[in-house]
Design an enzyme around this catalytic site. Structure first.
Site, PDB file in Angstrom:
ATOM      1  N   HIS A  53     -12.277  25.206 -36.820  1.00  0.00           N
ATOM      2  CA  HIS A  53     -12.065  26.622 -37.253  1.00  0.00           C
ATOM      3  C   HIS A  53     -13.144  27.567 -36.432  1.00  0.00           C
ATOM      4  O   HIS A  53     -13.582  28.663 -37.144  1.00  0.00           O
ATOM      5  CB  HIS A  53     -12.483  26.788 -38.561  1.00  0.00           C
ATOM      6  CG  HIS A  53     -11.606  25.681 -39.519  1.00  0.00           C
ATOM      7  ND1 HIS A  53     -10.381  25.470 -39.499  1.00  0.00           N
ATOM      8  CD2 HIS A  53     -11.832  24.890 -40.607  1.00  0.00           C
ATOM      9  CE1 HIS A  53      -9.829  24.633 -40.383  1.00  0.00           C
ATOM     10  NE2 HIS A  53     -10.767  24.156 -40.937  1.00  0.00           N
ATOM     11  N   GLN A  97     -10.211  19.599 -29.557  1.00  0.00           N
ATOM     12  CA  GLN A  97      -9.091  20.773 -29.591  1.00  0.00           C
ATOM     13  C   GLN A  97      -9.318  22.167 -28.695  1.00  0.00           C
ATOM     14  O   GLN A  97      -8.611  22.820 -28.287  1.00  0.00           O
ATOM     15  CB  GLN A  97      -9.094  21.494 -30.876  1.00  0.00           C
ATOM     16  CG  GLN A  97     -10.045  22.214 -31.508  1.00  0.00           C
ATOM     17  CD  GLN A  97      -9.613  22.968 -32.703  1.00  0.00           C
ATOM     18  OE1 GLN A  97     -10.195  22.727 -33.798  1.00  0.00           O
ATOM     19  NE2 GLN A  97      -8.362  23.914 -32.746  1.00  0.00           N
ATOM     20  N   ILE A 149      -4.436  19.128 -35.997  1.00  0.00           N
ATOM     21  CA  ILE A 149      -5.830  19.038 -35.401  1.00  0.00           C
ATOM     22  C   ILE A 149      -6.835  19.071 -36.607  1.00  0.00           C
ATOM     23  O   ILE A 149      -6.408  19.803 -37.537  1.00  0.00           O
ATOM     24  CB  ILE A 149      -5.902  20.378 -34.610  1.00  0.00           C
ATOM     25  CG1 ILE A 149      -5.082  20.390 -33.345  1.00  0.00           C
ATOM     26  CG2 ILE A 149      -7.535  20.255 -34.143  1.00  0.00           C
ATOM     27  CD1 ILE A 149      -5.206  21.677 -32.575  1.00  0.00           C
ATOM     28  N   VAL A 154      -8.446  15.418 -38.719  1.00  0.00           N
ATOM     29  CA  VAL A 154      -8.044  14.377 -39.395  1.00  0.00           C
ATOM     30  C   VAL A 154      -8.982  14.243 -40.672  1.00  0.00           C
ATOM     31  O   VAL A 154      -8.727  13.821 -41.685  1.00  0.00           O
ATOM     32  CB  VAL A 154      -7.920  13.128 -38.455  1.00  0.00           C
ATOM     33  CG1 VAL A 154      -7.716  11.869 -39.398  1.00  0.00           C
ATOM     34  CG2 VAL A 154      -6.940  13.177 -37.280  1.00  0.00           C
ATOM     35  N   ASP A 197      -6.110  22.527 -38.142  1.00  0.00           N
ATOM     36  CA  ASP A 197      -7.017  22.512 -39.406  1.00  0.00           C
ATOM     37  C   ASP A 197      -8.441  21.802 -38.761  1.00  0.00           C
ATOM     38  O   ASP A 197      -8.835  20.639 -39.527  1.00  0.00           O
ATOM     39  CB  ASP A 197      -6.365  21.552 -40.431  1.00  0.00           C
ATOM     40  CG  ASP A 197      -7.427  21.550 -41.685  1.00  0.00           C
ATOM     41  OD1 ASP A 197      -8.383  22.530 -41.812  1.00  0.00           O
ATOM     42  OD2 ASP A 197      -7.322  20.767 -42.578  1.00  0.00           O
ATOM     43  N   SER A 245      -4.734  14.564 -45.105  1.00  0.00           N
ATOM     44  CA  SER A 245      -3.468  15.455 -44.814  1.00  0.00           C
ATOM     45  C   SER A 245      -2.540  14.420 -44.049  1.00  0.00           C
ATOM     46  O   SER A 245      -1.310  14.686 -44.039  1.00  0.00           O
ATOM     47  CB  SER A 245      -3.555  16.835 -43.853  1.00  0.00           C
ATOM     48  OG  SER A 245      -4.678  16.457 -43.033  1.00  0.00           O
ATOM     49  N   GLU A 293      -4.489  27.345 -40.117  1.00  0.00           N
ATOM     50  CA  GLU A 293      -5.165  27.497 -41.586  1.00  0.00           C
ATOM     51  C   GLU A 293      -6.690  27.872 -41.594  1.00  0.00           C
ATOM     52  O   GLU A 293      -7.559  27.590 -40.390  1.00  0.00           O
ATOM     53  CB  GLU A 293      -4.833  26.477 -42.450  1.00  0.00           C
ATOM     54  CG  GLU A 293      -5.181  25.135 -42.247  1.00  0.00           C
ATOM     55  CD  GLU A 293      -4.821  24.044 -43.307  1.00  0.00           C
ATOM     56  OE1 GLU A 293      -3.442  24.159 -43.519  1.00  0.00           O
ATOM     57  OE2 GLU A 293      -5.508  23.463 -43.833  1.00  0.00           O
TER      58      GLU A 293
HETATM   59  C1  LIG Z   1     -10.991  20.248 -42.327  1.00  0.00           C
HETATM   60  S1  LIG Z   1     -11.241  18.968 -41.864  1.00  0.00           S
HETATM   61  C2  LIG Z   1      -9.688  18.220 -41.472  1.00  0.00           C
HETATM   62  C3  LIG Z   1      -9.271  18.198 -42.960  1.00  0.00           C
HETATM   63  C4  LIG Z   1      -7.808  17.330 -42.804  1.00  0.00           C
HETATM   64  N1  LIG Z   1      -6.736  18.156 -41.971  1.00  0.00           N
HETATM   65  C5  LIG Z   1      -7.306  17.165 -44.192  1.00  0.00           C
HETATM   66  O1  LIG Z   1      -6.520  18.305 -44.714  1.00  0.00           O
HETATM   67  O2  LIG Z   1      -7.570  16.148 -44.998  1.00  0.00           O
HETATM   68  C6  LIG Z   1     -11.754  19.325 -40.038  1.00  0.00           C
HETATM   69  C7  LIG Z   1     -11.536  18.318 -38.877  1.00  0.00           C
HETATM   70  O3  LIG Z   1     -11.857  18.887 -37.675  1.00  0.00           O
HETATM   71  C8  LIG Z   1     -12.836  18.049 -36.931  1.00  0.00           C
HETATM   72  N2  LIG Z   1     -13.209  18.765 -35.761  1.00  0.00           N
HETATM   73  C9  LIG Z   1     -14.269  19.442 -35.731  1.00  0.00           C
HETATM   74  N3  LIG Z   1     -14.128  20.058 -34.336  1.00  0.00           N
HETATM   75  C10 LIG Z   1     -13.301  19.583 -33.623  1.00  0.00           C
HETATM   76  C11 LIG Z   1     -12.782  19.629 -32.305  1.00  0.00           C
HETATM   77  N4  LIG Z   1     -13.583  20.535 -31.416  1.00  0.00           N
HETATM   78  N5  LIG Z   1     -11.685  19.317 -31.732  1.00  0.00           N
HETATM   79  C12 LIG Z   1     -10.836  18.370 -32.889  1.00  0.00           C
HETATM   80  N6  LIG Z   1     -11.244  18.194 -34.020  1.00  0.00           N
HETATM   81  C13 LIG Z   1     -12.356  18.755 -34.413  1.00  0.00           C
HETATM   82  C14 LIG Z   1     -13.732  17.500 -37.797  1.00  0.00           C
HETATM   83  O4  LIG Z   1     -14.125  16.245 -37.423  1.00  0.00           O
HETATM   84  C15 LIG Z   1     -12.995  17.307 -38.894  1.00  0.00           C
HETATM   85  O5  LIG Z   1     -12.510  16.088 -39.229  1.00  0.00           O
END
Ligand SMILES: C[S@@+](CC[C@H](N)C(=O)[O-])C[C@H]1O[C@@H](n2cnc3c(N)ncnc32)[C@H](O)[C@@H]1O
Length: 298
Positions: free
Chosen positions: A184, A159, A112, A114, A181, A119, A210
């Site tokens: 949060h 999510q 979760i 991207v 991820d 990653s 995380e």
């Molecule tokens: C910290 S980044 C992910 C980083 C990635 N895993 C990496 O390490 O390269 C958090 C991602 O969560 C997505 N996000 C935020 N709210 C979300 C939700 N309710 N459901 C799914 N994705 C969500 C954001 O669009 C963002 O792309």
């Protein structure tokens, strides 16, 4: 003696004859008393010794030490070659401890969050040939990181939406590893766990959450939107692993008593085998456990 008076410690005690006693008054209507408030939960840290609570300087590592540390971990070494990353550096040691058994075994992964695809790239390279990874993100732009011919899939949705997650599992699951991820936001982390832990993980699978430091940033960031932090939630699951002991005493777990019978337990107690906590990370293992039994050896 009726009506007689006697002196006791200087006070005059006058006995009233029984027949002269006033008739008992009608019983007052029962008062509904408010249930006493449960005692406030004690702060567990207050039981730590002052030595362990003493505050002291915690020096940052030098840039050279950080680089050495990252280069010493396979995941860290790979991550340094991928642009746009931002991660707590302590995670690389945790990834190594938790993910190493899945390397080279063509795991099926759901992540979760991207973002810029960093990653997705890291995990395909770290876990090796045959890795099947599904990235989930709320941002439709993330769809561009899909490379289905190389086992990299992306699905767009939240999510916090169990119907969406259920559809992803039906289409592309079950998974050996799920990494949260994403937003949060505590309520989202909990909603995803509820939707995915049982339905989305294969037997022996890992559920890795995380960036739990966000719970401690709390209401400043809006990410703590529930009365409990995700780590409180995890501790609640640890308590539920021990639920049978709350209701049954030691003799009830004897194997000869247990034969042909069953104990009553919440489903989560049966399917969570391990809860590991690191700084800002919690990992749950989904494995069907043997119920608790005790054997007395002669
Ligand atoms: C910290 S980044 C992910 C980083 C990635 N895993 C990496 O390490 O390269 C958090 C991602 O969560 C997505 N996000 C935020 N709210 C979300 C939700 N309710 N459901 C799914 N994705 C969500 C954001 O669009 C963002 O792309």
């Amino acid at each position: 003696m009726a009506g007689a008076a006697m002196k006791l410690f200087g006070w005059e005690i006058r006995r009233v004859p029984a027949e002269a006693a006033p008739p008992p008054e009608a019983a007052p209507p029962p008062q509904v008393e408010a249930a006493p408030a449960p005692p406030a939960a004690p702060d567990a840290t207050s039981f730590l010794s002052p030595d362990l609570l003493r505050r002291e300087a915690w020096a940052w590592p030098t840039a050279a030490e950080i680089r050495r540390q990252l280069l010493g971990q396979d995941a860290g070494r790979l991550w340094l070659t991928i642009p746009h990353g931002h991660k707590w550096l302590s995670y690389f040691e945790v990834y190594e401890k938790v993910f190493a058994p899945l390397r080279g075994r063509a795991p099926r992964i759901l992540e979760i969050g991207v973002d810029r695809g960093g990653s997705l790239d890291l995990w395909t390279r770290y876990f090796g040939p045959g890795t099947w990874i599904v990235g989930v993100d709320i941002n439709p732009d993330c769809a561009r990181f899909a490379r289905p011919d190389q086992g990299v899939h992306v699905r767009i949705g939240s999510q916090a939406d169990p119907a969406f997650l259920g559809a992803v599992v039906r289409e592309l699951g079950p998974f050996d590893l799920i990494i949260d991820d994403g937003s949060h936001v505590t309520s989202h982390q909990i909603a995803s766990f509820n939707a995915l832990f049982d339905a989305g993980l294969a037997e022996g699978g890992l559920y890795f959450v995380e960036d739990l430091e966000t719970s401690y940033w709390g209401h400043r960031t809006g990410q703590l939107d529930t009365p409990v932090t995700f780590l409180d939630f995890a501790k609640g699951i640890v308590d539920l692993m021990h639920d049978p002991y709350r209701h049954l005493d030691y003799p009830a777990f004897r194997i000869e008593v247990a034969e042909g019978t069953a104990i009553d337990a919440p489903r989560i107690a049966r399917i969570v085998d391990e809860v590991r906590i690191f700084d800002s990370v919690v990992v749950f293992t989904r494995r069907t456990r043997m119920p608790p039994v005790v054997e007395y050896l002669e």
